[in-house]
Write a protein that holds these residues in place. Structure first.
Motif, PDB file in Angstrom:
ATOM      1  N   PRO A 196      79.101 124.624 -69.142  1.00  0.00           N
ATOM      2  CA  PRO A 196      78.850 124.300 -67.552  1.00  0.00           C
ATOM      3  C   PRO A 196      77.687 123.013 -67.627  1.00  0.00           C
ATOM      4  O   PRO A 196      76.376 123.370 -68.213  1.00  0.00           O
ATOM      5  N   GLN A 197      78.016 122.135 -66.678  1.00  0.00           N
ATOM      6  CA  GLN A 197      77.227 120.920 -66.852  1.00  0.00           C
ATOM      7  C   GLN A 197      76.117 120.804 -65.286  1.00  0.00           C
ATOM      8  O   GLN A 197      76.358 121.576 -63.890  1.00  0.00           O
TER       9      GLN A 197
ATOM     10  N   ARG B  32      84.305 127.146 -71.206  1.00  0.00           N
ATOM     11  CA  ARG B  32      84.738 125.508 -70.717  1.00  0.00           C
ATOM     12  C   ARG B  32      85.875 125.289 -70.049  1.00  0.00           C
ATOM     13  O   ARG B  32      86.775 126.191 -70.341  1.00  0.00           O
TER      14      ARG B  32
ATOM     15  N   ILE C  95      83.178 111.968 -66.470  1.00  0.00           N
ATOM     16  CA  ILE C  95      83.210 113.621 -67.380  1.00  0.00           C
ATOM     17  C   ILE C  95      83.651 113.100 -68.645  1.00  0.00           C
ATOM     18  O   ILE C  95      84.277 112.692 -68.453  1.00  0.00           O
TER      19      ILE C  95
ATOM     20  N   GLY D 197      80.889 128.554 -64.002  1.00  0.00           N
ATOM     21  CA  GLY D 197      81.393 127.757 -65.024  1.00  0.00           C
ATOM     22  C   GLY D 197      82.689 128.121 -64.976  1.00  0.00           C
ATOM     23  O   GLY D 197      83.638 127.465 -64.903  1.00  0.00           O
TER      24      GLY D 197
ATOM     25  N   ASP E  32      83.835 120.037 -65.365  1.00  0.00           N
ATOM     26  CA  ASP E  32      83.148 119.868 -66.854  1.00  0.00           C
ATOM     27  C   ASP E  32      83.580 118.734 -67.123  1.00  0.00           C
ATOM     28  O   ASP E  32      83.228 118.332 -68.874  1.00  0.00           O
TER      29      ASP E  32
ATOM     30  N   ARG F 270      74.856 120.032 -61.514  1.00  0.00           N
ATOM     31  CA  ARG F 270      75.158 119.288 -60.331  1.00  0.00           C
ATOM     32  C   ARG F 270      74.124 119.375 -59.302  1.00  0.00           C
ATOM     33  O   ARG F 270      73.828 119.572 -58.854  1.00  0.00           O
TER      34      ARG F 270
END
Length: 524
Positions: free
Chosen positions: A276-277, A13, A134, A360, A106, A279
């Motif tokens: 984590p997203q 996170r 976000i 992340g 994130d 990119r």
């Protein structure tokens, strides 16, 4: 690693705390670190005379002034999650550093001073978060003081920022009469001053307290019940997906200074904040965090985190895959490979060597001057670049020289290193090669002067040449030096690009009329 890599990535996170100065951002960071077991004693910015400083404010000037002017990276574990907090500068003169930091997270936690409501710097930073889509979690701080009515704060949040909100809890009283919060999410009341160690009281099916308590006789409790009933009937519904897209902000009321509501906030935040997203690359491809190949981008460079060693650290947000110490990576911008044997993770200026990290995480690479802000680093054979990081157009300019000409070597080295951090921008005049510095705000020059003296042992002289309108040129080959004049100074930036510094907007319009073929452009 103990867990499979996919589980490790899913447990990350990574977020930033944003706010107007003095809204309690650094205090909140301290309390989160305290709960994460990263520090034993949460120092507060208020206690300067005690010699206790906030853990995240490590630079000398920050300790003297009680402000954050750099972005720290702080890491701890809580409840099976690996938490990476990016503590951003609160001062508006350093909004560019904050802007770049927000590209590496994130989610964002927005601190609002309940006595002042939504302030200008909060609006600016909020817009950046909205632009990136976000998720934003809001903490209405300082409920232990008299402030605006909670319904007024919610209304202001929605009207000024244009985002819908959902109150996760609701205050019962405020200031000296702050009794606690009605926790809608966890269906309980959290007491501000518990007796007999009973911090939480259960709610019954009717929405009122399920146990006897003297609080029920107060007007504050009755008012809170009325407000909650109104929110239940007329307020927004909680929607996890809308939170994830940044369209709905969960709102928490509490006090970071007295540590009220912070732990509940942390636990709820970790439940709903995203892992984590993916990119975007410059070719509009999306890189999945769970991809096999390691990749990341440098969003910050910091010189002299350890003044004794004159080191430079490049901060990398890992976007995909896993990092292992000793691995080789390539920087596509310069087509050069590096072996990452010296790497670090952080608790402000406390560092430890990191052997493994995953998407992340934020790691620090020791930098000898090869890296630049915005560089992509890749571990596989496929070369690509992540989206460019924003750079602001400076508005204030100074002419800078070393007071002692014998120290010109240290002077140029110091300037070069501090410029690469991205807070100030470097320019030089065409023939005399005088050094000019540009910045978004005055405080950046003061920090520059302080650090040159303390970290490079060089006293500088700064001559203010005022605010200028800086414009770069698309068709440089068409520019002639005769186009420059008193009101349109021609200089070069640190990449040797030509830049016009116009005295004001009128001077720029006059130039455009006279030389319509010269195509000018600005940064952000």
């Amino acid at each position: 690693m103990q867990k499979p890599i996919k589980d490790e990535i899913a447990s990350r996170r990574t977020f930033a705390i944003i706010s107007h100065p003095d809204a309690g951002k650094t205090t909140m960071t301290e309390k989160l670190l305290f709960f994460g077991g990263a520090i034993r004693d949460a120092g507060t910015v208020k206690g300067k005379k005690t010699g206790k400083y906030a853990t995240s404010d490590w630079m000398e000037i920050e300790k003297q002034r009680g402000i954050s002017v750099t972005s720290s990276v702080l890491q701890f574990d809580y409840d099976g999650k690996r938490v990476n907090i990016l503590d951003t500068p609160g001062h508006e003169d350093f909004s560019e550093d904050t802007y770049r930091t927000l590209m590496a997270v994130d989610a964002a936690v927005m601190m609002v001073d309940s006595g002042k409501g939504i302030e200008p710097q909060t609006i600016k930073l909020f817009k950046v978060c909205r632009m990136r889509g976000i998720p934003i979690f809001t903490f209405m701080n300082k409920m232990d003081r008299q402030g605006k009515e909670p319904l007024e704060l919610m209304e202001e949040l929605e009207e000024v920022l244009g985002i819908e909100s959902y109150a996760m809890n609701w205050p019962i009283g405020m200031g000296k009469e702050f009794l606690g919060v009605y926790d809608r999410h966890n269906q309980r009341i959290e007491l501000a001053r518990p007796q007999d160690d009973q911090k939480f009281l259960p709610l019954g099916e009717d929405g009122g307290l399920a146990v006897e308590h003297s609080m029920t006789e107060t007007s504050y409790y009755k008012q809170a019940l009325e407000d909650v009933l109104l929110l239940n009937e007329a307020g927004n519904d909680f929607d996890k997906e809308r939170v994830a897209k940044g369209n709905l902000t969960p709102v928490f009321f509490g006090s970071a200074l007295t540590n009220f509501g912070v732990l509940t906030f942390l636990e709820t935040f970790l439940q709903f904040a995203p892992a984590p997203q993916p990119r975007q690359t410059q070719d509009d491809e999306k890189v999945d965090p769970y991809a096999d190949e390691f990749s990341g981008f440098i969003f910050k460079i910091q010189a002299n985190m350890n003044p004794a060693h004159r080191d430079r650290i490049a901060f990398v947000r890992i976007v995909s895959g896993a990092f292992e110490r000793g691995m080789s990576v390539t920087v596509p911008r310069i087509s050069k490979s590096f072996k990452l044997s010296q790497t670090t993770q952080f608790l402000a200026d406390d560092r430890e060597t990191v052997n493994e990290a995953v998407a992340g995480d934020i790691i620090g690479l020791y930098d000898t001057g090869s890296y630049q802000i915005g560089d992509t680093v890749v571990g596989g054979k496929k070369m690509f670049q992540y989206e460019a990081l924003p750079q602001f157009t400076p508005e204030l300019f100074v002419r800078v020289t070393a007071k002692n000409v014998m120290k010109s070597k240290h002077f140029h080295k110091g300037i070069l290193q501090l410029v690469q951090e991205g807070a100030i921008q470097y320019y030089k005049t065409l023939h005399t090669e005088e050094v000019l510095l540009g910045a978004v705000g005055q405080l950046q020059f003061e920090v520059f002067e302080h650090r040159m003296k303390n970290e490079y042992n060089v006293e500088v002289q700064m001559e203010h040449i005022g605010s200028k309108v800086a414009r770069w040129i698309e068709n440089e080959s068409d520019v002639k030096e005769t186009m420059a004049g008193q009101r349109a100074m021609l200089v070069k930036d640190r990449h040797d690009n030509l830049v016009f510094l116009f005295e004001n907007d009128f001077a720029m319009r006059w130039f455009n009329d006279k030389y319509p073929d010269i195509r000018l452009y600005s940064l952000l």
